[in-house]
Scaffold this motif. Structure first.
Motif, PDB file in Angstrom:
ATOM      1  N   GLY A 113       0.778  -1.238   0.000  1.00  9.65           N
ATOM      2  CA  GLY A 113       0.000   0.000   0.000  1.00  9.65           C
ATOM      3  C   GLY A 113       0.803   1.277   0.000  1.00  9.65           C
ATOM      4  O   GLY A 113       0.269   2.355   0.258  1.00  9.65           O
ATOM      5  N   GLY A 114       2.092   1.207  -0.294  1.00  9.98           N
ATOM      6  CA  GLY A 114       2.923   2.408  -0.326  1.00  9.98           C
ATOM      7  C   GLY A 114       4.202   2.200   0.437  1.00  9.98           C
ATOM      8  O   GLY A 114       4.649   1.072   0.640  1.00  9.98           O
ATOM      9  N   THR A 115       4.807   3.284   0.884  1.00 10.71           N
ATOM     10  CA  THR A 115       6.026   3.184   1.687  1.00 10.71           C
ATOM     11  C   THR A 115       5.664   3.034   3.163  1.00 10.71           C
ATOM     12  O   THR A 115       4.582   3.457   3.583  1.00 10.71           O
ATOM     13  CB  THR A 115       6.894   4.434   1.481  1.00 10.71           C
ATOM     14  N   PRO A 116       6.542   2.465   3.978  1.00  9.57           N
ATOM     15  CA  PRO A 116       6.220   2.291   5.411  1.00  9.57           C
ATOM     16  C   PRO A 116       5.980   3.601   6.144  1.00  9.57           C
ATOM     17  O   PRO A 116       5.253   3.635   7.132  1.00  9.57           O
ATOM     18  CB  PRO A 116       7.461   1.563   5.958  1.00  9.57           C
ATOM     19  N   THR A 117       6.606   4.682   5.675  1.00 10.44           N
ATOM     20  CA  THR A 117       6.431   5.985   6.334  1.00 10.44           C
ATOM     21  C   THR A 117       6.000   7.033   5.313  1.00 10.44           C
ATOM     22  O   THR A 117       6.232   6.880   4.108  1.00 10.44           O
ATOM     23  CB  THR A 117       7.734   6.448   7.016  1.00 10.44           C
ATOM     24  N   ILE A 118       5.379   8.090   5.814  1.00  5.64           N
ATOM     25  CA  ILE A 118       4.952   9.211   4.983  1.00  5.64           C
ATOM     26  C   ILE A 118       5.681  10.457   5.462  1.00  5.64           C
ATOM     27  O   ILE A 118       5.729  10.738   6.672  1.00  5.64           O
ATOM     28  CB  ILE A 118       3.432   9.437   5.082  1.00  5.64           C
ATOM     29  N   THR A 133       6.035  14.181   6.318  1.00  8.25           N
ATOM     30  CA  THR A 133       5.176  15.301   6.698  1.00  8.25           C
ATOM     31  C   THR A 133       6.061  16.479   7.104  1.00  8.25           C
ATOM     32  O   THR A 133       7.280  16.320   7.278  1.00  8.25           O
ATOM     33  CB  THR A 133       4.270  14.914   7.884  1.00  8.25           C
ATOM     34  N   PRO A 134       5.477  17.670   7.241  1.00  9.20           N
ATOM     35  CA  PRO A 134       6.278  18.825   7.698  1.00  9.20           C
ATOM     36  C   PRO A 134       6.970  18.578   9.031  1.00  9.20           C
ATOM     37  O   PRO A 134       8.002  19.192   9.325  1.00  9.20           O
ATOM     38  CB  PRO A 134       5.237  19.949   7.805  1.00  9.20           C
ATOM     39  N   ASP A 135       6.413  17.694   9.847  1.00 11.77           N
ATOM     40  CA  ASP A 135       6.994  17.379  11.153  1.00 11.77           C
ATOM     41  C   ASP A 135       7.934  16.184  11.112  1.00 11.77           C
ATOM     42  O   ASP A 135       8.385  15.692  12.145  1.00 11.77           O
ATOM     43  CB  ASP A 135       5.884  17.116  12.171  1.00 11.77           C
ATOM     44  N   GLY A 136       8.197  15.680   9.898  1.00 12.67           N
ATOM     45  CA  GLY A 136       9.064  14.526   9.759  1.00 12.67           C
ATOM     46  C   GLY A 136       8.283  13.286   9.347  1.00 12.67           C
ATOM     47  O   GLY A 136       7.052  13.302   9.253  1.00 12.67           O
ATOM     48  N   PRO A 137       8.967  12.184   9.105  1.00 13.77           N
ATOM     49  CA  PRO A 137       8.286  10.955   8.682  1.00 13.77           C
ATOM     50  C   PRO A 137       7.423  10.360   9.778  1.00 13.77           C
ATOM     51  O   PRO A 137       7.806  10.336  10.946  1.00 13.77           O
ATOM     52  CB  PRO A 137       9.442  10.012   8.321  1.00 13.77           C
ATOM     53  N   VAL A 138       6.240   9.900   9.381  1.00 14.88           N
ATOM     54  CA  VAL A 138       5.321   9.227  10.312  1.00 14.88           C
ATOM     55  C   VAL A 138       4.896   7.909   9.693  1.00 14.88           C
ATOM     56  O   VAL A 138       4.933   7.739   8.478  1.00 14.88           O
ATOM     57  CB  VAL A 138       4.075  10.105  10.599  1.00 14.88           C
ATOM     58  N   PRO A 139       4.496   6.917  10.504  1.00 18.35           N
ATOM     59  CA  PRO A 139       4.053   5.625   9.956  1.00 18.35           C
ATOM     60  C   PRO A 139       2.879   5.789   8.988  1.00 18.35           C
ATOM     61  O   PRO A 139       1.984   6.603   9.225  1.00 18.35           O
ATOM     62  CB  PRO A 139       3.666   4.828  11.202  1.00 18.35           C
ATOM     63  N   ASN A 140       2.900   5.018   7.926  1.00 12.75           N
ATOM     64  CA  ASN A 140       1.820   5.037   6.942  1.00 12.75           C
ATOM     65  C   ASN A 140       0.697   4.121   7.430  1.00 12.75           C
ATOM     66  O   ASN A 140       0.877   2.908   7.507  1.00 12.75           O
ATOM     67  CB  ASN A 140       2.349   4.561   5.588  1.00 12.75           C
ATOM     68  N   PRO A 141      -0.493   4.679   7.753  1.00 15.87           N
ATOM     69  CA  PRO A 141      -1.574   3.834   8.285  1.00 15.87           C
ATOM     70  C   PRO A 141      -2.101   2.821   7.274  1.00 15.87           C
ATOM     71  O   PRO A 141      -2.701   1.813   7.662  1.00 15.87           O
ATOM     72  CB  PRO A 141      -2.664   4.856   8.659  1.00 15.87           C
ATOM     73  N   ALA A 142      -1.882   3.082   5.983  1.00 13.68           N
ATOM     74  CA  ALA A 142      -2.381   2.160   4.954  1.00 13.68           C
ATOM     75  C   ALA A 142      -1.405   1.028   4.673  1.00 13.68           C
ATOM     76  O   ALA A 142      -1.746   0.077   3.959  1.00 13.68           O
ATOM     77  CB  ALA A 142      -2.658   2.929   3.657  1.00 13.68           C
ATOM     78  N   TYR A 143      -0.201   1.106   5.256  1.00 16.12           N
ATOM     79  CA  TYR A 143       0.822   0.102   4.952  1.00 16.12           C
ATOM     80  C   TYR A 143       0.447  -1.237   5.575  1.00 16.12           C
ATOM     81  O   TYR A 143       0.246  -1.351   6.788  1.00 16.12           O
ATOM     82  CB  TYR A 143       2.177   0.567   5.477  1.00 16.12           C
ATOM     83  N   GLY A 144       0.361  -2.252   4.740  1.00 17.41           N
ATOM     84  CA  GLY A 144       0.016  -3.592   5.220  1.00 17.41           C
ATOM     85  C   GLY A 144      -1.452  -3.795   5.490  1.00 17.41           C
ATOM     86  O   GLY A 144      -1.836  -4.781   6.147  1.00 17.41           O
ATOM     87  N   GLU A 145      -2.322  -2.911   4.994  1.00 21.32           N
ATOM     88  CA  GLU A 145      -3.764  -3.058   5.209  1.00 21.32           C
ATOM     89  C   GLU A 145      -4.257  -4.374   4.613  1.00 21.32           C
ATOM     90  O   GLU A 145      -3.941  -4.685   3.459  1.00 21.32           O
ATOM     91  CB  GLU A 145      -4.497  -1.875   4.572  1.00 21.32           C
TER      92      GLU A 145
END
Length: 466
Positions: free
Chosen positions: A169-174, A176-188
């Motif tokens: 579903g994409g990369t493990p992290t996304i 953001t302006p505040d830095g990389p955060v976990p991708n909630p869609a990853y592994g759905e």
């Protein structure tokens, strides 16, 4: 004696050349459409993968898809019909290459370069290929099975990381302006299930059907996964109504290309491998038609790869090469007419000017493409293994070191992307591309262990069947 003489003079009277066969327009259109169907999924998947990896908007990805189809058609027609000393005038379908995806993504994700840096590297690698084509028949000897197979294996393994991520579903992290955060869609689970259905469908179609339908496995699998996603309400068609019915592909839509040394070197290394692949396809088509492919015809065909890259970089797309699945289609149908393949090129140009078609293609979820990517990227590695099977590992045990060391060096930046972060930037640029380091390692180690191959080696035997 007289009988032999008659036969000698009778042979040249036979004018039939399967490559030059012409036929009625409806039949040309049908055969051309068949070639388009065989290569469409692979051609569309690359801009989808690259666009998603670079975080482009749906509208921008749709533009990439339109540009890709448009340029596929132009470059195919150049290859089939020929212009000056460019184009082999063979029934070769040209398409955008998966082989370059890792190098393209590595360049495009550089914040100082982005997509404009990719197009600059594509154009520069095209110029390199145009220049190299004339001399490449002499360079082929440096790419025996042990080198080419190793490089193909490296490329496939490098691609696999991209394919697995999109399956999830994409990369493990996304970012953001505040830095990389976990991708909630990853592994759905839903995305993984659809990817599994796509993969299973491709395998079943390949197993159950034969001939033409077997070649449509990827397209059928992606279509089924897309339909399931639409039925589940997972596809967003917002903006489709705003897309025009007809639109001309314009040059430099993303701005002026940025030329970068390291991105160019990475793509030049990829183009060397792609020229190796192309040589095998040209020889295979010549064998089907009972014709010997001369060095000059080979050079004209390879120049098409170069001009294809230049056209691609100008019109907002990527690297071009021969499509092996379409060469396989020639074998299946027995129709070797270059005019039929050129008709397929004309159909691609038309599709590239239909933005709604491109927008719909750009709406396919990444996990759907990922399910197909597992097969397609795995096939690149499998091709490398197939080529390596022709190398001598029994009589020449040193060959195993070429594969082992080159593969290990190439995988370092893949499995540990940050390993060179504390070294000077130039070091990371040089060794950060697995494809680049793997290619040069295999080349140099082969010369170290096996010496410089004699002139003429590799043109007919070693590359045959790539």
């Amino acid at each position: 004696m007289s009988v032999a003489t008659d036969m000698e003079y009778a042979e040249p009277v036979q004018k039939h050349d399967p490559i030059e066969e012409k036929m009625p327009l409806p039949k040309l259109a049908a055969l051309g459409l068949q070639h388009v169907l065989v290569m469409y999924a692979g051609a569309v998947a690359v801009p989808l993968l690259v666009g998603n990896a670079l975080g482009l908007s749906k509208e921008q990805i749709a533009l990439l898809v339109s540009a890709d189809l448009f340029c596929c058609g132009i470059v195919t027609m150049i290859q089939c019909l020929g212009i000056w000393n460019i184009g082999a005038r063979l029934p070769i379908m040209m398409g955008i290459s998966f082989t370059a995806v890792p190098a393209i993504i590595a360049t495009g994700t550089d914040p100082d370069l982005g997509i404009r840096g990719v197009f600059g590297a594509v154009i520069a690698s095209g110029v390199f290929t145009l220049i190299a084509a004339k001399f490449f028949s002499k360079w082929v000897r440096f790419f025996p099975a042990i080198v080419t197979g190793t490089v193909m294996l490296v490329i496939g393994l490098s691609l696999m990381r991209v394919g697995v991520n999109w399956t999830a579903g994409g990369t493990p992290t996304i970012n953001t302006p505040d830095g990389p955060v976990p991708n909630p869609a990853y592994g759905e689970p839903f995305g993984l299930a659809v990817a599994a259905i796509v993969l299973t469908t491709i395998l079943l179609v390949t197993r159950i059907f034969k001939g033409f339908l077997a070649n449509l496995g990827v397209l059928i699998g992606i279509t089924l996964g897309f339909v399931i996603s639409i039925a589940a309400g997972r596809v967003d068609f917002t903006g489709l109504g705003d897309a025009g019915w007809v639109n001309l592909v314009t040059p430099f839509a993303f701005g002026t290309p940025i030329f970068n040394l390291w991105g160019t070197l990475a793509l030049c290394a990829v183009m060397v491998v792609m020229m190796i692949e192309a040589v095998g396809q040209f020889l295979a088509v010549g064998d089907m038609a009972g014709q010997k492919i001369t060095e000059e015809r080979l050079a004209r065909g390879l120049r098409t790869d170069g001009i294809g890259n230049i056209i691609g970089g100008i019109f907002n797309t990527f690297t071009y090469t021969t499509y092996a699945q379409n060469v396989g289609l020639l074998q299946i149908t027995g129709v070797l007419s270059r005019w039929a393949v050129a008709a397929g090129g004309a159909i691609l140009i038309l599709l590239g000017c239909l933005p709604k078609v491109a927008f719909i293609s750009a709406s396919i979820p990444s996990y759907v493409i990922g399910g197909a990517a597992i097969v397609m990227f795995g096939m690149v590695s499998a091709t490398g293994v197939k080529i390596l099977a022709r190398a001598d590992f029994v009589g020449n045990r040193r060959n195993i070191y070429i594969v082992a060391v080159s593969l290990a060096l190439a995988m370092i930046p893949v499995v540990a992307p940050g390993i060179y972060s504390q070294l000077p930037e130039i070091f990371g640029r040089t060794f950060g591309s697995g494809i680049l380091i793997g290619t040069f390692s295999a080349l140099l180690l082969n010369i170290l262990f096996n010496g410089i191959p004699p002139r003429g080696a590799g043109l007919s035997g070693d590359l045959e069947g790539h």
